[in-house]
Design a protein around this motif. Structure first.
Motif, PDB file in Angstrom:
ATOM      1  N   SER A  85     -12.168  25.858  -7.546  1.00 41.04           N
ATOM      2  CA  SER A  85     -13.119  26.523  -8.432  1.00 41.04           C
ATOM      3  C   SER A  85     -14.550  26.395  -7.932  1.00 41.04           C
ATOM      4  CB  SER A  85     -13.017  25.947  -9.849  1.00 41.04           C
ATOM      5  OG  SER A  85     -13.611  24.662  -9.936  1.00 41.04           O
ATOM      6  N   ASP A  86     -14.852  25.324  -7.204  1.00 47.28           N
ATOM      7  CA  ASP A  86     -16.190  25.180  -6.632  1.00 47.28           C
ATOM      8  C   ASP A  86     -16.460  26.250  -5.576  1.00 47.28           C
ATOM      9  OD1 ASP A  86     -16.951  22.948  -8.145  1.00 47.28           O
ATOM     10  OD2 ASP A  86     -16.015  21.556  -6.743  1.00 47.28           O
ATOM     11  N   ALA A  87     -15.372  26.824  -5.033  1.00 45.21           N
ATOM     12  CA  ALA A  87     -15.522  27.827  -3.967  1.00 45.21           C
ATOM     13  C   ALA A  87     -15.415  29.256  -4.473  1.00 45.21           C
ATOM     14  CB  ALA A  87     -14.467  27.585  -2.884  1.00 45.21           C
ATOM     15  N   ILE A  88     -14.487  29.535  -5.395  1.00 47.60           N
ATOM     16  CA  ILE A  88     -14.226  30.930  -5.772  1.00 47.60           C
ATOM     17  C   ILE A  88     -14.672  31.263  -7.192  1.00 47.60           C
ATOM     18  CG2 ILE A  88     -12.244  30.997  -4.199  1.00 47.60           C
ATOM     19  CD1 ILE A  88     -10.421  30.947  -6.674  1.00 47.60           C
ATOM     20  N   GLY A  89     -15.181  30.280  -7.936  1.00 48.02           N
ATOM     21  CA  GLY A  89     -15.569  30.530  -9.311  1.00 48.02           C
ATOM     22  C   GLY A  89     -14.514  30.030 -10.279  1.00 48.02           C
ATOM     23  N   ARG A  90     -14.886  29.930 -11.548  1.00 52.00           N
ATOM     24  CA  ARG A  90     -14.024  29.269 -12.515  1.00 52.00           C
ATOM     25  C   ARG A  90     -13.393  30.219 -13.537  1.00 52.00           C
ATOM     26  NH1 ARG A  90     -16.244  24.583 -10.472  1.00 52.00           N
ATOM     27  NH2 ARG A  90     -18.508  24.369 -10.591  1.00 52.00           N
ATOM     28  N   GLU A  91     -14.048  31.351 -13.807  1.00 51.93           N
ATOM     29  CA  GLU A  91     -13.556  32.235 -14.868  1.00 51.93           C
ATOM     30  C   GLU A  91     -12.165  32.787 -14.559  1.00 51.93           C
ATOM     31  OE1 GLU A  91     -16.523  32.545 -13.458  1.00 51.93           O
ATOM     32  OE2 GLU A  91     -18.032  32.283 -15.032  1.00 51.93           O
ATOM     33  N   GLY A  92     -11.972  33.282 -13.325  1.00 55.77           N
ATOM     34  CA  GLY A  92     -10.683  33.873 -12.969  1.00 55.77           C
ATOM     35  C   GLY A  92      -9.548  32.873 -13.041  1.00 55.77           C
ATOM     36  N   ILE A  93      -9.787  31.638 -12.608  1.00 59.89           N
ATOM     37  CA  ILE A  93      -8.754  30.603 -12.668  1.00 59.89           C
ATOM     38  C   ILE A  93      -8.333  30.368 -14.110  1.00 59.89           C
ATOM     39  CG2 ILE A  93      -8.349  28.127 -12.351  1.00 59.89           C
ATOM     40  CD1 ILE A  93     -10.024  28.298  -9.797  1.00 59.89           C
ATOM     41  N   MET A  94      -9.300  30.267 -15.012  1.00 57.81           N
ATOM     42  CA  MET A  94      -8.964  30.016 -16.417  1.00 57.81           C
ATOM     43  C   MET A  94      -8.191  31.182 -17.026  1.00 57.81           C
ATOM     44  SD  MET A  94     -12.213  27.889 -18.003  1.00 57.81           S
ATOM     45  CE  MET A  94     -13.547  28.979 -17.483  1.00 57.81           C
ATOM     46  N   ARG A  95      -8.625  32.404 -16.748  1.00 55.24           N
ATOM     47  CA  ARG A  95      -7.989  33.575 -17.357  1.00 55.24           C
ATOM     48  C   ARG A  95      -6.546  33.734 -16.892  1.00 55.24           C
ATOM     49  NH1 ARG A  95     -13.484  36.899 -16.439  1.00 55.24           N
ATOM     50  NH2 ARG A  95     -14.337  36.769 -18.554  1.00 55.24           N
ATOM     51  N   TYR A  96      -6.314  33.706 -15.578  1.00 58.22           N
ATOM     52  CA  TYR A  96      -4.965  33.990 -15.071  1.00 58.22           C
ATOM     53  C   TYR A  96      -3.998  32.832 -15.316  1.00 58.22           C
ATOM     54  CZ  TYR A  96      -6.577  38.322 -13.001  1.00 58.22           C
ATOM     55  OH  TYR A  96      -7.080  39.598 -12.835  1.00 58.22           O
ATOM     56  N   SER A  97      -4.502  31.609 -15.354  1.00 58.60           N
ATOM     57  CA  SER A  97      -3.602  30.489 -15.627  1.00 58.60           C
ATOM     58  C   SER A  97      -3.053  30.572 -17.050  1.00 58.60           C
ATOM     59  CB  SER A  97      -4.314  29.156 -15.398  1.00 58.60           C
ATOM     60  OG  SER A  97      -5.372  28.978 -16.315  1.00 58.60           O
ATOM     61  N   LEU A  98      -3.883  30.996 -18.009  1.00 55.82           N
ATOM     62  CA  LEU A  98      -3.398  31.165 -19.374  1.00 55.82           C
ATOM     63  C   LEU A  98      -2.357  32.272 -19.469  1.00 55.82           C
ATOM     64  CD1 LEU A  98      -6.639  30.806 -21.539  1.00 55.82           C
ATOM     65  CD2 LEU A  98      -4.773  29.170 -21.324  1.00 55.82           C
ATOM     66  N   LEU A  99      -2.599  33.356 -18.765  1.00 59.83           N
ATOM     67  CA  LEU A  99      -1.650  34.474 -18.789  1.00 59.83           C
ATOM     68  C   LEU A  99      -0.279  34.047 -18.269  1.00 59.83           C
ATOM     69  CD1 LEU A  99      -1.020  37.503 -19.140  1.00 59.83           C
ATOM     70  CD2 LEU A  99      -1.915  37.846 -16.814  1.00 59.83           C
ATOM     71  N   VAL A 100      -0.262  33.381 -17.138  1.00 55.46           N
ATOM     72  CA  VAL A 100       1.015  32.965 -16.542  1.00 55.46           C
ATOM     73  C   VAL A 100       1.681  31.888 -17.389  1.00 55.46           C
ATOM     74  CG1 VAL A 100       2.096  31.981 -14.486  1.00 55.46           C
ATOM     75  CG2 VAL A 100       0.211  33.600 -14.243  1.00 55.46           C
ATOM     76  N   ALA A 101       0.890  31.015 -18.025  1.00 55.72           N
ATOM     77  CA  ALA A 101       1.471  29.978 -18.884  1.00 55.72           C
ATOM     78  C   ALA A 101       2.211  30.589 -20.070  1.00 55.72           C
ATOM     79  CB  ALA A 101       0.377  29.038 -19.379  1.00 55.72           C
ATOM     80  N   GLY A 102       1.633  31.645 -20.654  1.00 57.02           N
ATOM     81  CA  GLY A 102       2.306  32.315 -21.766  1.00 57.02           C
ATOM     82  C   GLY A 102       3.629  32.925 -21.339  1.00 57.02           C
ATOM     83  N   ILE A 103       3.632  33.551 -20.177  1.00 55.04           N
ATOM     84  CA  ILE A 103       4.883  34.113 -19.647  1.00 55.04           C
ATOM     85  C   ILE A 103       5.885  32.983 -19.401  1.00 55.04           C
ATOM     86  CG2 ILE A 103       5.900  35.336 -17.692  1.00 55.04           C
ATOM     87  CD1 ILE A 103       3.202  36.833 -17.448  1.00 55.04           C
ATOM     88  N   GLY A 104       5.375  31.839 -18.917  1.00 52.02           N
ATOM     89  CA  GLY A 104       6.252  30.700 -18.635  1.00 52.02           C
ATOM     90  C   GLY A 104       6.979  30.198 -19.861  1.00 52.02           C
ATOM     91  N   SER A 105       6.309  30.171 -21.005  1.00 51.47           N
ATOM     92  CA  SER A 105       6.987  29.720 -22.231  1.00 51.47           C
ATOM     93  C   SER A 105       8.108  30.659 -22.635  1.00 51.47           C
ATOM     94  CB  SER A 105       5.974  29.584 -23.372  1.00 51.47           C
ATOM     95  OG  SER A 105       5.257  28.385 -23.270  1.00 51.47           O
ATOM     96  N   LEU A 106       7.898  31.967 -22.430  1.00 53.00           N
ATOM     97  CA  LEU A 106       8.975  32.924 -22.725  1.00 53.00           C
ATOM     98  C   LEU A 106      10.183  32.683 -21.824  1.00 53.00           C
ATOM     99  CD1 LEU A 106       6.895  36.212 -23.192  1.00 53.00           C
ATOM    100  CD2 LEU A 106       7.818  34.712 -24.972  1.00 53.00           C
ATOM    101  N   VAL A 107       9.933  32.364 -20.559  1.00 52.01           N
ATOM    102  CA  VAL A 107      11.032  32.097 -19.617  1.00 52.01           C
ATOM    103  C   VAL A 107      11.763  30.811 -19.999  1.00 52.01           C
ATOM    104  CG1 VAL A 107      11.594  31.624 -17.196  1.00 52.01           C
ATOM    105  CG2 VAL A 107       9.873  33.354 -17.763  1.00 52.01           C
ATOM    106  N   LEU A 108      11.019  29.807 -20.471  1.00 49.47           N
ATOM    107  CA  LEU A 108      11.643  28.536 -20.859  1.00 49.47           C
ATOM    108  C   LEU A 108      12.692  28.726 -21.952  1.00 49.47           C
ATOM    109  CD1 LEU A 108       8.561  26.151 -20.923  1.00 49.47           C
ATOM    110  CD2 LEU A 108      10.688  25.704 -19.696  1.00 49.47           C
ATOM    111  N   ALA A 109      12.516  29.727 -22.768  1.00 45.68           N
ATOM    112  CA  ALA A 109      13.458  29.968 -23.856  1.00 45.68           C
ATOM    113  C   ALA A 109      14.863  30.269 -23.340  1.00 45.68           C
ATOM    114  CB  ALA A 109      12.970  31.129 -24.724  1.00 45.68           C
ATOM    115  N   PHE A 110      14.977  30.687 -22.086  1.00 48.95           N
ATOM    116  CA  PHE A 110      16.277  31.093 -21.535  1.00 48.95           C
ATOM    117  C   PHE A 110      16.759  30.137 -20.441  1.00 48.95           C
ATOM    118  CE2 PHE A 110      13.922  34.797 -23.037  1.00 48.95           C
ATOM    119  CZ  PHE A 110      14.800  35.276 -23.990  1.00 48.95           C
TER     120      PHE A 110
END
Length: 394
Positions: free
Chosen positions: A70-95
């Motif tokens: 994040s010190d190199a590429i910025g912090r906003e994108g890391i926070m946004r996309y990590s939340l998106l993938v985490a939500g998808i991950g919980s749906l996958v965990l259900a199966f």
């Protein structure tokens, strides 16, 4: 720099609190299900605790990656996309088809969940002035506890209706909806200056942080406190699922409402630190952890709940102050400094079962409390030393 209580401060703080809430609702949704998973899969209490430990351990590793990145590429994108993938991950965990598959998926989800906590406080340090930073960190960590509460309550209540799979689906859908709001609210950092990412430079920064005593003390204090605190909740669910309590998963989930006192502790941390000093308040927080743990030894369920409530207030008060301590005392590479604090924090959570399991097997909950006090004595000594350091600072 954004000043405290301005419209920009409220919007940015709300975004980060929402992101924090979403991270921790995903991380802790399985915890009230541990006794049920223990019975269903026929695994030991230590093995079933890996459902939590796998996620926290991989989250700790992710912090080493995301913080310097994040010190190199910025912090906003890391926070946004990590939340998106985490939500998808919980749906996958259900199966997940088996216990081993569940552990593997939790390992992957934990890594993704590390994106936001690795950089959130560093983002605040880049964006808020000092007074605004202290206020925002307290609210941000309060949202941690609210997310942890909600994950456990939702996990327990929904599991009684539709099983663990339904719990993961509900949390996954909540996360995707919340992420859409987070994307709209989060502003761009106002003073961030990108630094070219070099593995050697990142390693040197981490090494320098570890060589800085005032940072290392906060790292160890936060890691050990969380090592005990979070795993106390796992073992108390095993205790209360047994006779004479025999609580169901939904009731065990409601047990985590005691975290609300931690929310209060986080919110008050900045005000208390301003009046009494951060290190002195950390000492008080560890003392409260010792006292609350003593109360949980009672047979009365109400006294057990009272003890957990005191523990939560003391823990989150100390955690909030230790996090802010790192932000204030890191002289450079704040992203990696804050991430390293959380590496210790979540590594501690992952190792706590190995420390407390022998005490549990030896003497049940009474053994767990003894094992807890031994480590709280260490963190109280660290907080006392930080108080001496604080007195010498200008």
């Amino acid at each position: 720099m954004i000043e405290i209580h301005t419209p920009a401060w409220w919007r940015a703080t709300l975004a980060l609190c929402l992101g924090s809430f979403l991270v921790f609702i995903n991380l802790y949704v399985p915890q009230p299900l541990l006794p049920e998973l223990h019975r269903t899969y026929g695994v030991s209490t230590l093995a079933v605790s890996f459902v939590m430990s796998a996620a926290t351990l991989s989250l700790a590793f992710a912090l080493v990656v995301f913080g310097p990145l994040s010190d190199a590429i910025g912090r906003e994108g890391i926070m946004r996309y990590s939340l998106l993938v985490a939500g998808i991950g919980s749906l996958v965990l259900a199966f997940a088809p088996s216990f081993s598959a569940l552990l593997a998926l939790r390992l992957l989800q934990g890594f993704v969940l590390g994106g936001l906590p690795a950089v959130a406080i560093a983002w605040m340090a880049d964006t808020f002035d000092k007074r605004a930073l202290a206020g925002a960190v307290g609210l941000y960590i309060a949202a941690n506890s609210l997310g942890g509460i909600s994950g456990r309550v939702v996990g327990g209540l929904v599991s009684d209706l539709g099983g663990a799979s339904a719990s993961f689906i509900v949390v996954g859908l909540m996360t995707l909806a919340g992420t859409a709001v987070f994307w709209r609210l989060l502003p761009q950092s106002r003073t961030f200056v990108a630094q070219p990412f070099h593995v050697k430079t990142a390693a040197v920064d981490l090494y320098q942080h570890l060589r800085t005593p005032v940072l290392l003390g906060a790292y160890v204090l936060g890691g050990i406190n969380f090592m005990v605190f979070i795993n106390q909740y796992s073992y108390i669910t095993f205790r209360l699922a047994q006779a004479p309590y025999s609580l169901a998963a939904s009731s065990l989930g409601l047990l985590f409402l005691t975290y609300l006192s931690g929310t209060l502790g986080s919110m008050l941390s900045g005000r208390l630190a301003g009046r009494f000093s951060p290190a002195r308040c950390m000492m008080a927080g560890v003392a409260l952890l010792c006292a609350g743990t003593a109360v949980t030894r009672a047979d009365s369920l109400m006294l057990v709940i009272l003890g957990l409530t005191v523990n939560a207030f003391g823990f989150f008060l100390t955690h909030s102050l230790a996090s802010a301590w790192v932000g204030r005392n890191a002289q450079r590479a704040r992203g990696s400094a804050s991430a390293l604090y959380l590496v210790f924090y979540y590594t501690g959570a992952s190792l706590g079962g190995f420390w407390l399991e022998p005490f549990w097997l030896w003497d049940g909950w009474a053994g767990v409390t003894l094992g807890s006090w031994l480590l709280f004595a260490v963190t109280f000594a660290i907080a006392t030393w930080l108080r001496r350091v604080e007195r010498r600072q200008p």
